[in-house]
Motif scaffolding. Structure first.
Motif, PDB file in Angstrom:
ATOM      1  N   LEU A 156      -1.289   9.976   0.396  1.00 38.92           N
ATOM      2  CA  LEU A 156      -1.663   8.653   0.995  1.00 38.92           C
ATOM      3  C   LEU A 156      -3.171   8.995   1.426  1.00 38.92           C
ATOM      4  O   LEU A 156      -3.584  10.048   1.584  1.00 38.92           O
ATOM      5  CB  LEU A 156      -0.945   8.162   2.232  1.00 38.92           C
ATOM      6  N   ASP A 157      -3.893   7.843   1.487  1.00 37.39           N
ATOM      7  CA  ASP A 157      -5.229   7.947   1.959  1.00 37.39           C
ATOM      8  C   ASP A 157      -5.132   8.268   3.588  1.00 37.39           C
ATOM      9  O   ASP A 157      -4.062   7.968   4.149  1.00 37.39           O
ATOM     10  CB  ASP A 157      -6.096   6.641   1.704  1.00 37.39           C
ATOM     11  N   PRO A 158      -6.174   8.512   4.367  1.00 37.59           N
ATOM     12  CA  PRO A 158      -6.193   8.701   5.895  1.00 37.59           C
ATOM     13  C   PRO A 158      -5.475   7.458   6.668  1.00 37.59           C
ATOM     14  O   PRO A 158      -4.877   7.788   7.407  1.00 37.59           O
ATOM     15  CB  PRO A 158      -7.720   8.739   6.309  1.00 37.59           C
ATOM     16  N   LYS A 159      -5.696   6.112   6.204  1.00 36.41           N
ATOM     17  CA  LYS A 159      -5.152   5.266   6.951  1.00 36.41           C
ATOM     18  C   LYS A 159      -3.610   5.119   6.715  1.00 36.41           C
ATOM     19  O   LYS A 159      -2.830   5.119   7.607  1.00 36.41           O
ATOM     20  CB  LYS A 159      -5.619   3.953   6.429  1.00 36.41           C
ATOM     21  N   GLY A 160      -3.153   5.435   5.410  1.00 34.58           N
ATOM     22  CA  GLY A 160      -1.903   5.571   5.047  1.00 34.58           C
ATOM     23  C   GLY A 160      -0.922   6.717   5.880  1.00 34.58           C
ATOM     24  O   GLY A 160       0.164   6.731   6.508  1.00 34.58           O
ATOM     25  N   ARG A 161      -2.024   7.680   6.074  1.00 34.58           N
ATOM     26  CA  ARG A 161      -1.134   9.026   6.712  1.00 34.58           C
ATOM     27  C   ARG A 161      -0.991   8.816   8.125  1.00 34.58           C
ATOM     28  O   ARG A 161      -0.025   9.171   8.790  1.00 34.58           O
ATOM     29  CB  ARG A 161      -2.367  10.249   6.714  1.00 34.58           C
ATOM     30  N   THR A 205       3.156  12.326   3.340  1.00 33.86           N
ATOM     31  CA  THR A 205       1.910  11.790   3.470  1.00 33.86           C
ATOM     32  C   THR A 205       0.888  12.195   2.447  1.00 33.86           C
ATOM     33  O   THR A 205      -0.400  11.867   2.652  1.00 33.86           O
ATOM     34  CB  THR A 205       1.452  11.964   4.839  1.00 33.86           C
ATOM     35  N   SER A 219       0.954  -1.125   0.066  1.00 35.03           N
ATOM     36  CA  SER A 219      -0.115   0.081   0.022  1.00 35.03           C
ATOM     37  C   SER A 219       0.664   1.107  -0.098  1.00 35.03           C
ATOM     38  O   SER A 219       2.012   1.176   0.115  1.00 35.03           O
ATOM     39  CB  SER A 219      -1.037  -0.170   1.293  1.00 35.03           C
TER      40      SER A 219
END
Ligand code: ADP
Length: 264
Positions: free
Chosen positions: A171-176, A168, A142
């Motif tokens: 990135l999506d919120p989860k990745g962030r 970040t 991911s």
């Protein structure tokens, strides 16, 4: 007081003599093991600071010192070894066909002995919690995992400064969230100074000090709390204080304190 690890002394820079100054008379210091966030709207000069700091660019006026060494064409390789950078796009940072090859790459280029390389690969992938992915092909990861591997690749060569330039942003919120957790862990466990460049104020609250850039100059420097208290002025230079912080402040004003230190 800990030692100064990086210093900008009256630095001015422009990409071209025909163009306006991108940085004008910028001075600041970064201390050992300190976490500094650099914020500012798009085009305020943040990435240019990062590139000057690791010798991808050189100042037109003023001087930059990394661990006491003036950055110039002769010192640039020492400087780059000491200042690691992770950029915005996780897909542009891979050179290896597996995660472990990727982490090994920078060390191979610098002639690390094989035993030490194997050890550093393990240690740094553990530091970013990616030890299970040693043999995974990067394209299977991911965005957040890719950026964690990019951080490990930089940590592997033991820089004294790690710069995350909008790492970040894609990135999506989860990745962030993953990256911010990794970054704060790295800052706690590794001996290095951390510079996070962002235009997202949510990412600033954990830093010890914040440098706010506006139109190529330092607009203000202070703790996250001191900076956030200037919210009206921040808005005027194109930055918005995170909603949660505003909410916490509002609640405090009404005597409904939701935490002792809502800004930390
Ligand atoms: P930030 O990171 O805060 O968005 P930058 O440091 O990327 O700001 O850019 C500062 C200014 O320099 C902007 O006006 C931008 O257009 C200009 N700039 C950035 N990179 C280049 C380049 N390679 N050539 C010419 N101008 C550039």
């Amino acid at each position: 007081m800990s030692k100064t690890i990086a210093e900008f002394r009256n630095v001015s820079f422009r990409y071209d003599e025909e163009q306006p100054w991108v940085l004008k008379n910028v001075s600041f210091t970064i201390r050992e093991n300190e976490w500094v966030a650099i914020i500012g709207h798009n085009g305020s000069g943040k990435s240019t600071i990062a590139k000057l700091m690791n010798g991808l660019l050189f100042p037109e006026e003023g001087e930059i010192f990394i661990d006491g060494l003036a950055v110039n064409e002769e010192t640039v390789w020492d400087v780059r070894r000491n200042v690691g950078m992770v950029f915005q796009n996780p897909d542009n940072q891979f050179v290896g066909t597996t995660v472990q090859d990727d982490v090994a790459f920078g060390m191979e280029n610098r002639g690390f002995p094989r035993e030490q390389m194997i050890q550093r690969i393990k240690e740094t992938l553990h530091a970013v919690r990616m030890d299970k992915y040693l043999l995974t092909e990067p394209h299977r990861l991911s965005g957040g995992q890719k950026q964690r591997v990019a951080i490990a690749s930089v940590l592997a060569i033991s820089p004294q400064i790690l710069i995350l330039d909008e790492a970040t942003a894609m990135l999506d919120p989860k990745g962030r969230k993953e990256i911010m957790e990794t970054v704060s862990e790295v800052q706690r466990t590794q001996e290095l100074s951390l510079i996070t460049i962002t235009h997202d104020l949510h990412e600033v609250v954990q830093a010890e000090r914040v440098i706010v850039m506006n139109e190529g100059q330092i607009w203000k420097e202070g703790t996250p709390r001191e900076i956030f208290l200037e919210k009206e002025a921040l808005r005027q230079i194109g930055l918005d204080v995170p909603f949660v912080t505003l909410l916490a402040n509002e609640l405090n004003k009404h005597g409904l304190q939701i935490a002792d230190e809502p800004l930390n």
